[in-house]
Scaffold this active site. Structure first.
Site: not given
Ligand code: ADE
Ligand code: ZN
Length: 316
Positions: A14, A16, A194, A197, A275-276
């Site tokens: 996971h 991006h 997703h 969340e 994630d990011d």
């Molecule tokens: N795009 C990038 N990170 C995300 C996240 N945590 N939830 C939804 N969309 C995303």
């Molecule tokens: Zn994500």
């Protein structure tokens, strides 16, 4: 413990790619492409990384992605991420990219894809990191726009292993994209999404029953629905959990309240992901380290989490 966690072989499921754009590279690409930025410098930008929810983050994340313009930019972005993988013994990765974030700005689909794929190929050859790319649809946009994006992807079908669904969750249930996912699966793609969340457990049910996904991205709100938990455990449906992200986006108010270890001990196939990472304060090892620091995660639990990530790969 950090060094031990770092050395543990693991997969990341996971991530991006646009969320791995570090401020330093963001500024370098802005200069290279003559893109004007609203932040004076890297420090000012980092200070803006304070979010109350998913949407506040997404607004900045899409703005940041605006510096990515050429094939070389997408190559550099992906390569920088793969170097982080190498440094943290991530031996396999299945990253997402959001084509619509770029095609909506006039960047051709092929430019984005070629840059990413070249870096993934070099990563396999030069760094020994295996990978599988996931094309993610933006759920705040329409079904029709997602269908168009799938059309654009079909000539390059061998470049992907799966389709995904991300962006603003609330008000955009998986059911909105049922027909797109039906078509993608008929074309041979696997599916992930997703769900759970910020959105309710019902969205996780929809992702499973309507989109027929192989893995749930996040899914931490599954604990609110006992029948759902039982299904996830019985069917061993993997959850790609992102602890630091969940704290940064206020899904949990503190890491000591995160439910990942509770789910692990109940038999849920949970995995640890970043994630990011450029926005949330760390890559996979930092996520593992936070679980050790705040939840007392043991080495035995870390081994199980890492094994889950290897087991839950779509590409074996
Ligand atoms: N795009 C990038 N990170 C995300 C996240 N945590 N939830 C939804 N969309 C995303
Ligand atoms: Zn994500």
């Amino acid at each position: 413990m950090y060094e031990w966690l770092n050395a543990l072989p693991k997969a990341e499921l996971h991530l991006h790619l646009e969320g791995s754009l570090e401020p330093e590279l963001l500024f370098a690409l802005a200069e290279r492409n003559k893109v004007a930025l609203p932040w004076a410098d890297v420090e000012t930008l980092r200070k803006a990384y304070a979010f109350n929810n998913l949407q506040e983050f997404l607004d900045l994340y899409y703005q940041g992605a605006g510096v990515l313009r050429t094939e070389q930019d997408f190559y550099d972005l992906t390569w920088a991420y793969l170097e982080r993988c190498k440094a943290q013994n991530v031996i396999h990765t299945e990253p997402f990219f959001d084509p619509q974030t770029h095609t909506d700005r006039g960047i051709p689909f092929e430019v984005v894809l070629t840059g990413i794929c070249q870096a993934l190929e070099d990563g396999r050859e030069q760094l020994g990191i295996s990978s599988g790319l996931i094309l993610s649809f933006l759920r705040h946009l329409s079904e029709e726009e997602a269908q168009k994006t799938l059309d654009q992807a079909l000539p390059f079908r061998d470049a992907f292993i799966a389709v995904g669904l991300d962006s603003s969750e609330k008000g955009h249930p998986p059911s909105k994209f049922q027909r797109v996912f039906d078509r993608a699966r008929a074309e041979g793609f696997l599916a992930v999404a997703h769900a759970g969340e910020e959105g309710p457990p019902e969205y996780i049910w929809e992702a499973l029953d309507l989109l027929k996904i192989e893995r749930i991205d996040h899914g931490v709100r599954a604990v609110e629905d006992e029948r759902l938990m039982q299904r996830i455990i019985d069917e061993q449906i993997p959850l790609t959990v992102c602890p630091l992200s969940n704290i940064k986006l206020c899904v949990f108010d503190h890491m000591r309240h995160h439910n990942i270890l509770e789910m692990l001990e109940r038999g849920v196939k949970v995995t640890v992901n970043s994630d990011d990472p450029a926005y949330f304060g760390g890559y996979v090892t930092e996520n593992f380290a936070a679980l050790h620091e705040h939840l007392g995660m043991t080495q035995e639990q870390a081994r199980r989490l890492a094994q889950n990530s290897l087991d839950a790969r779509l590409v074996k």
